[in-house]
Design a protein around this motif. Structure first.
Motif, mmCIF file in Angstrom:
data_model
loop_
_atom_site.group_PDB
_atom_site.id
_atom_site.type_symbol
_atom_site.label_atom_id
_atom_site.label_comp_id
_atom_site.label_asym_id
_atom_site.label_seq_id
_atom_site.Cartn_x
_atom_site.Cartn_y
_atom_site.Cartn_z
ATOM 1 N N UNK A 1 0.835 -1.202 0.000
ATOM 2 C CA UNK A 1 0.000 0.000 0.000
ATOM 3 C C UNK A 1 0.869 1.252 0.000
ATOM 4 N N UNK A 2 0.359 2.273 -0.661
ATOM 5 C CA UNK A 2 1.027 3.571 -0.692
ATOM 6 C C UNK A 2 -0.009 4.645 -0.386
ATOM 7 N N UNK A 3 0.423 5.673 0.314
ATOM 8 C CA UNK A 3 -0.447 6.812 0.608
ATOM 9 C C UNK A 3 -0.071 7.941 -0.342
ATOM 10 N N UNK A 4 -1.052 8.425 -1.089
ATOM 11 C CA UNK A 4 -0.873 9.536 -2.010
ATOM 12 C C UNK A 4 -1.473 10.786 -1.380
ATOM 13 N N UNK A 5 -0.660 11.818 -1.286
ATOM 14 C CA UNK A 5 -1.111 13.104 -0.751
ATOM 15 C C UNK A 5 -1.223 14.089 -1.911
ATOM 16 N N UNK A 6 -2.360 14.728 -2.049
ATOM 17 C CA UNK A 6 -2.556 15.767 -3.066
ATOM 18 C C UNK A 6 -1.989 17.066 -2.503
ATOM 19 N N UNK A 7 -0.837 17.463 -3.001
ATOM 20 C CA UNK A 7 -0.115 18.615 -2.454
ATOM 21 C C UNK A 7 -0.851 19.922 -2.726
ATOM 22 N N UNK A 8 -0.822 20.818 -1.742
ATOM 23 C CA UNK A 8 -1.471 22.124 -1.882
ATOM 24 C C UNK A 8 -0.916 22.910 -3.063
ATOM 25 N N UNK A 9 0.390 22.805 -3.304
ATOM 26 C CA UNK A 9 1.015 23.554 -4.394
ATOM 27 C C UNK A 9 0.892 22.833 -5.735
ATOM 28 N N UNK A 10 0.234 21.674 -5.736
ATOM 29 C CA UNK A 10 0.059 20.882 -6.953
ATOM 30 C C UNK A 10 0.902 19.631 -6.914
ATOM 31 N N UNK A 11 0.490 18.651 -7.639
ATOM 32 C CA UNK A 11 1.216 17.396 -7.688
ATOM 33 C C UNK A 11 0.840 16.471 -6.544
ATOM 34 N N UNK A 12 1.580 15.387 -6.437
ATOM 35 C CA UNK A 12 1.298 14.350 -5.461
ATOM 36 C C UNK A 12 2.581 13.911 -4.770
ATOM 37 N N UNK A 13 2.501 13.689 -3.481
ATOM 38 C CA UNK A 13 3.585 13.100 -2.703
ATOM 39 C C UNK A 13 3.135 11.695 -2.326
#
Length: 120
Positions: free
Chosen positions: A6-18
């Protein structure tokens, strides 16, 4: 070998994904688009698993700071946005270390060939 983690994808405030892997401490990547983040996550997981396999097999004396554990069931992984993200979600990422090693071997062969041409 083949793995699914499993991986956690964070939708970054400045754009893109971490992207973070909760079962591989410190393993993280990012991408400008969701597609790129998914590709980068697969590449990161393959790289980590290749290093882990080599360490377990005694092929390297480089200590694995990030101990890999059995994958947590996806339903037990919590994804909540942090101060840098607007939302988060969990998905599964696959790794095929045998295929990845073949790609690495081709890359290394090309690099060696370029190095030989420069040395000549």
């Amino acid at each position: 070998m083949k793995y699914v983690y499993p991986a956690i994808f964070y939708c970054a405030k400045e754009g893109g994904y971490c992207v973070e892997f909760p079962d591989a401490e410190g393993a993280a990547t990012q991408g400008k688009t969701l597609y790129e983040a998914l590709e980068m996550a697969e590449d990161a997981l393959n790289g980590i698993m290749v290093m882990w396999e080599d360490f377990k097999a005694g092929k390297t004396d480089t200590p694995m700071k990030n101990r890999i554990v059995e994958p947590t069931p996806i339903e037990k992984v919590k994804a909540e946005p942090d101060e840098y993200s607007t939302s988060a979600f969990v998905t599964l990422i696959k790794a095929d270390t045998d295929a990845y090693r073949k790609v690495l071997a081709k890359i290394n062969k090309k690099r060696a060939s370029r190095h030989e041409k420069k040395s000549s």
